[in-house]
Design a protein around this motif. Structure first.
Motif, PDB file in Angstrom:
ATOM      1  N   LYS A 252     -25.402  24.676 -29.801  1.00  0.00           N
ATOM      2  CA  LYS A 252     -24.486  24.929 -30.923  1.00  0.00           C
ATOM      3  C   LYS A 252     -23.172  25.568 -30.465  1.00  0.00           C
ATOM      4  O   LYS A 252     -22.160  25.477 -31.151  1.00  0.00           O
ATOM      5  N   ASN A 253     -23.189  26.216 -29.297  1.00  0.00           N
ATOM      6  CA  ASN A 253     -21.975  26.882 -28.814  1.00  0.00           C
ATOM      7  C   ASN A 253     -21.017  25.944 -28.103  1.00  0.00           C
ATOM      8  O   ASN A 253     -19.861  26.291 -27.872  1.00  0.00           O
ATOM      9  N   GLN A 254     -21.519  24.777 -27.707  1.00  0.00           N
ATOM     10  CA  GLN A 254     -20.672  23.740 -27.096  1.00  0.00           C
ATOM     11  C   GLN A 254     -19.854  24.279 -25.918  1.00  0.00           C
ATOM     12  O   GLN A 254     -18.624  24.215 -25.909  1.00  0.00           O
ATOM     13  N   GLU A 255     -20.599  24.792 -24.931  1.00  0.00           N
ATOM     14  CA  GLU A 255     -19.961  25.236 -23.694  1.00  0.00           C
ATOM     15  C   GLU A 255     -20.566  24.461 -22.519  1.00  0.00           C
ATOM     16  O   GLU A 255     -20.043  23.419 -22.133  1.00  0.00           O
ATOM     17  N   LEU A 256     -21.685  24.943 -21.950  1.00  0.00           N
ATOM     18  CA  LEU A 256     -22.322  24.315 -20.795  1.00  0.00           C
ATOM     19  C   LEU A 256     -23.752  23.895 -21.137  1.00  0.00           C
ATOM     20  O   LEU A 256     -24.331  24.371 -22.105  1.00  0.00           O
ATOM     21  N   ASN A 257     -24.341  23.004 -20.314  1.00  0.00           N
ATOM     22  CA  ASN A 257     -25.729  22.594 -20.535  1.00  0.00           C
ATOM     23  C   ASN A 257     -26.722  23.591 -19.969  1.00  0.00           C
ATOM     24  O   ASN A 257     -27.796  23.806 -20.525  1.00  0.00           O
ATOM     25  N   MET A 258     -26.393  24.191 -18.834  1.00  0.00           N
ATOM     26  CA  MET A 258     -27.302  25.163 -18.202  1.00  0.00           C
ATOM     27  C   MET A 258     -26.494  26.013 -17.235  1.00  0.00           C
ATOM     28  O   MET A 258     -25.348  25.695 -16.913  1.00  0.00           O
ATOM     29  N   ILE A 259     -27.118  27.109 -16.795  1.00  0.00           N
ATOM     30  CA  ILE A 259     -26.456  27.983 -15.822  1.00  0.00           C
ATOM     31  C   ILE A 259     -27.437  28.325 -14.702  1.00  0.00           C
ATOM     32  O   ILE A 259     -28.648  28.181 -14.841  1.00  0.00           O
ATOM     33  N   PHE A 260     -26.869  28.763 -13.581  1.00  0.00           N
ATOM     34  CA  PHE A 260     -27.676  29.357 -12.516  1.00  0.00           C
ATOM     35  C   PHE A 260     -27.707  30.861 -12.721  1.00  0.00           C
ATOM     36  O   PHE A 260     -26.659  31.509 -12.790  1.00  0.00           O
ATOM     37  N   THR A 261     -28.918  31.414 -12.804  1.00  0.00           N
ATOM     38  CA  THR A 261     -29.081  32.864 -12.765  1.00  0.00           C
ATOM     39  C   THR A 261     -29.351  33.275 -11.317  1.00  0.00           C
ATOM     40  O   THR A 261     -29.798  32.469 -10.509  1.00  0.00           O
ATOM     41  N   PHE A 262     -29.090  34.540 -11.017  1.00  0.00           N
ATOM     42  CA  PHE A 262     -29.257  35.014  -9.639  1.00  0.00           C
ATOM     43  C   PHE A 262     -30.252  36.155  -9.527  1.00  0.00           C
ATOM     44  O   PHE A 262     -30.509  36.635  -8.427  1.00  0.00           O
ATOM     45  N   GLU A 263     -30.817  36.587 -10.651  1.00  0.00           N
ATOM     46  CA  GLU A 263     -31.635  37.800 -10.598  1.00  0.00           C
ATOM     47  C   GLU A 263     -32.797  37.674  -9.621  1.00  0.00           C
ATOM     48  O   GLU A 263     -33.081  38.595  -8.871  1.00  0.00           O
ATOM     49  N   HIS A 264     -33.482  36.530  -9.629  1.00  0.00           N
ATOM     50  CA  HIS A 264     -34.652  36.395  -8.747  1.00  0.00           C
ATOM     51  C   HIS A 264     -34.249  36.350  -7.276  1.00  0.00           C
ATOM     52  O   HIS A 264     -35.080  36.575  -6.399  1.00  0.00           O
ATOM     53  N   MET A 265     -32.968  36.072  -7.006  1.00  0.00           N
ATOM     54  CA  MET A 265     -32.485  36.053  -5.625  1.00  0.00           C
ATOM     55  C   MET A 265     -32.143  37.450  -5.108  1.00  0.00           C
ATOM     56  O   MET A 265     -31.835  37.620  -3.932  1.00  0.00           O
ATOM     57  N   GLY A 266     -32.186  38.448  -5.987  1.00  0.00           N
ATOM     58  CA  GLY A 266     -31.896  39.815  -5.562  1.00  0.00           C
ATOM     59  C   GLY A 266     -33.129  40.695  -5.468  1.00  0.00           C
ATOM     60  O   GLY A 266     -33.016  41.893  -5.206  1.00  0.00           O
ATOM     61  N   ASP A 268     -35.486  40.821  -3.291  1.00  0.00           N
ATOM     62  CA  ASP A 268     -35.864  41.298  -1.960  1.00  0.00           C
ATOM     63  C   ASP A 268     -34.708  42.050  -1.300  1.00  0.00           C
ATOM     64  O   ASP A 268     -34.548  42.034  -0.084  1.00  0.00           O
ATOM     65  N   GLN A 269     -33.889  42.697  -2.138  1.00  0.00           N
ATOM     66  CA  GLN A 269     -32.891  43.620  -1.590  1.00  0.00           C
ATOM     67  C   GLN A 269     -33.072  44.964  -2.284  1.00  0.00           C
ATOM     68  O   GLN A 269     -33.439  45.041  -3.450  1.00  0.00           O
ATOM     69  N   ALA A 270     -32.810  46.047  -1.515  1.00  0.00           N
ATOM     70  CA  ALA A 270     -33.138  47.390  -2.000  1.00  0.00           C
ATOM     71  C   ALA A 270     -32.013  48.000  -2.834  1.00  0.00           C
ATOM     72  O   ALA A 270     -32.213  48.966  -3.544  1.00  0.00           O
ATOM     73  N   SER A 271     -30.814  47.435  -2.737  1.00  0.00           N
ATOM     74  CA  SER A 271     -29.680  47.986  -3.486  1.00  0.00           C
ATOM     75  C   SER A 271     -28.833  46.816  -3.961  1.00  0.00           C
ATOM     76  O   SER A 271     -29.265  45.674  -3.932  1.00  0.00           O
ATOM     77  N   GLY A 272     -27.599  47.097  -4.353  1.00  0.00           N
ATOM     78  CA  GLY A 272     -26.703  46.019  -4.777  1.00  0.00           C
ATOM     79  C   GLY A 272     -26.219  45.155  -3.633  1.00  0.00           C
ATOM     80  O   GLY A 272     -25.634  44.108  -3.857  1.00  0.00           O
ATOM     81  N   GLU A 273     -26.495  45.572  -2.392  1.00  0.00           N
ATOM     82  CA  GLU A 273     -26.010  44.808  -1.245  1.00  0.00           C
ATOM     83  C   GLU A 273     -27.087  43.851  -0.756  1.00  0.00           C
ATOM     84  O   GLU A 273     -28.231  44.245  -0.526  1.00  0.00           O
ATOM     85  N   LYS A 274     -26.746  42.574  -0.585  1.00  0.00           N
ATOM     86  CA  LYS A 274     -27.745  41.573  -0.229  1.00  0.00           C
ATOM     87  C   LYS A 274     -28.376  41.831   1.140  1.00  0.00           C
ATOM     88  O   LYS A 274     -29.487  41.400   1.408  1.00  0.00           O
ATOM     89  N   TRP A 275     -27.656  42.539   2.040  1.00  0.00           N
ATOM     90  CA  TRP A 275     -28.154  42.758   3.401  1.00  0.00           C
ATOM     91  C   TRP A 275     -29.116  43.948   3.477  1.00  0.00           C
ATOM     92  O   TRP A 275     -29.679  44.220   4.539  1.00  0.00           O
ATOM     93  N   ASP A 276     -29.301  44.649   2.362  1.00  0.00           N
ATOM     94  CA  ASP A 276     -30.196  45.816   2.319  1.00  0.00           C
ATOM     95  C   ASP A 276     -31.608  45.307   2.003  1.00  0.00           C
ATOM     96  O   ASP A 276     -31.984  45.163   0.847  1.00  0.00           O
TER      97      ASP A 276
END
Length: 530
Positions: A252-266, A268-276
């Protein structure tokens, strides 16, 4: 228009690393054409091509110099037109990468249309995704321009209506050529808070993620461009909640069909930094997947993925890539492909390709990795400690050449590859794809089930064994049918209740008999009840 993309499976191609047809060490469009039958046999419906536009390659093509030209290393526009025709001839579709948050600083716009970009007299303290400040001083203008990524990737000023119209015109040009949609790079960053100011720790993301006008601009894009074509759109939207995802993807919002979320990709990191780094807790992954399955179930749509060109190989990350590589590759695929959403397979995932462990930083090419290495070495972190992080999380893990055969460099090139091949290509390669027990043939079955079984597209999701640290289990129910999915993420043998129904698929010899099911290490098994 039908929502054909809901029953589709997408295969992402990173052209530089896929197949080299001319021996220069760089994958190209003619190489992709050579391998279309392999992809067609796999059963995928949509090919998503990482950027092939003209680029100086500061960020491997995500820094675009000319949206209307093909990068010389990849071939010509005639090659592209042939690729598109050959994809369509096989009944598949092609999605292009759309990179319109930023361009290359070598783009003609940066020279002749500076008002298409974002300038300030005084910089803020924001830090770039690729290390350092997001601001670069330009002497000629006497101002700083914004670059959330590399300093050769200035951000576009979407508040300028002329810029937006120019972008829409370019999108129409590609769609009129016959491409079947766009994957939109960091599309939720296009709207910035007008009054940019310093942020704690230099993290300015709350001033440019899901910004004040992003929905206004996407609705305008949809109205003027996207709605005129029968296409699919997926937005890359880091830092987005399920509620925000519904705003982007609800029909109904007529923007995009789907999006990529990133939460599950974070996870295995201990903080906001991906290398942690920290080990994955399976209960965190289950909780996160459940949240997204429920959050977009009736409104909006999920993208399902483990891998892409920016992420390490999933079998090395959440699986086990030595003794149980084949089993865990199949298990991870099972876990993902029975959920609701459109699944994405990244090149080589269907072979169970693994992370690479180069000893020397000189063997790495990725700008994010190299900048991080330099920064940490200057801070006194030992080489060996940094390499542990790169082996786990570096983007080049995904970018080593596709492993086609046991020939030198995995059959990717007759020359010297732009990035060294993973030495395990002699054991892991596409020659095995005809083996009925191969990872490839298992993926082929999963893709087929999505086309056949409506329950995978529409069914309700319910998580089982919520507190179990080894087993990811869930059901899908719809119209009197039921799927029960068991996935063992460990080397432990686990006992689970035997559900009603027949075994649909599993990555071991099938369980017969009565009583509880004993899941072997990294076992996946799916039961189907009508």
């Amino acid at each position: 228009m039908t929502e054909w993309w809901k029953k589709s499976t997408v295969y992402q191609i990173y052209p530089r690393s896929f197949m080299d047809s001319d021996g220069d060490g760089i994958g190209d469009i003619r190489g992709i054409i050579q391998k279309l039958d392999y992809l067609h046999e796999l059963g995928v419906d949509i090919l998503w091509l990482s950027p092939v536009y003209d680029s100086p390659n500061d960020d491997n093509g995500y820094d675009i110099r000319d949206y209307y030209q093909i990068m010389k290393e990849f071939g010509t526009m005639a090659d592209f037109d042939e690729l598109l025709a050959e994809i369509h001839a096989r009944g598949m579709k092609l999605v292009m990468d759309l990179v319109v948050n930023h361009t290359s600083d070598e783009h003609e716009w940066f020279k002749n249309h500076p008002d298409f970009y974002i300038w300030r007299d005084e910089p803020t303290n924001w830090r770039s995704f690729f290390s350092g400040s997001v601001w670069e001083y330009q002497k000629e203008r006497g101002q700083y321009f914004l670059h959330l990524f590399s300093k050769k990737q200035p951000d576009l000023n979407w508040d300028n209506p002329e810029l937006r119209e120019t972008v829409y015109e370019m999108m129409r040009w590609w769609l009129d050529k016959g491409v079947d949609g766009f994957r939109m790079d960091v599309i939720n960053m296009i709207s910035k808070v007008p009054d940019m100011h310093d942020a704690p720790g230099g993290d300015g993301s709350h001033q440019f993620l899901n910004g004040p006008n992003v929905h206004t601009y996407l609705k305008e894009m949809n109205k003027k461009v996207l709605s005129k074509y029968d296409i699919v759109t997926v937005g890359e939207t880091p830092g987005t909640t399920p509620k925000e995802a519904r705003d982007y993807t609800a029909a109904k919002n007529q923007e995009l069909n789907m999006i990529f979320t990133f939460e599950h990709m974070g996870l295995d990191q201990a903080s906001g930094e991906k290398w942690d780094l920290k080990p994955l807790r399976l209960t965190d992954l289950k909780e996160n997947m459940e949240k997204w399955q429920h959050g977009l179930h009736d409104e909006g749509w999920n993208s399902l993925y483990w891998n892409n060109h920016d992420q390490p190989r999933i079998v090395s990350r959440f699986g086990e890539d030595t003794d149980w590589r084949v089993e865990s590759a199949k298990m991870l695929a099972t876990c993902l492909h029975f959920m609701q959403g459109t699944p994405y397979i990244y090149q080589g995932e269907e072979l169970g390709m693994t992370n690479v462990r180069f000893d020397s930083i000189d063997d790495y090419k990725d700008i994010e990795t190299l900048n991080m290495y330099k920064e940490k070495r200057e801070a006194g972190v030992p080489h060996e400690d940094i390499m542990v992080k790169i082996h786990a999380k570096g983007r080049d893990n995904a970018r080593t050449p596709m492993q086609w055969s046991a020939e030198p460099n995995g059959g990717f090139t007759t020359g010297t590859p732009w990035l060294k091949a993973n030495p395990n290509y002699t054991e892991i390669n596409a020659l095995q794809h005809n083996d009925p027990d191969s990872v490839y043939q298992y993926y082929k079955k999963l893709i087929g089930f999505r086309k056949e079984l409506e329950i995978i597209t529409y069914g309700d999701f319910e998580l089982l064994y919520r507190e179990d640290g080894d087993v990811f289990a869930y059901t899908r129910t719809w119209n009197g049918e039921k799927l029960t999915v068991y996935c063992n993420f460990s080397e432990n043998t686990k006992s689970v209740a035997r559900p009603e129904g027949e075994v649909l698929i599993g990555n071991y010899a099938l369980h017969l008999g009565e009583g509880d099911v004993l899941l072997k290490p990294y076992e996946a098994i799916v039961y189907y009840q009508q």
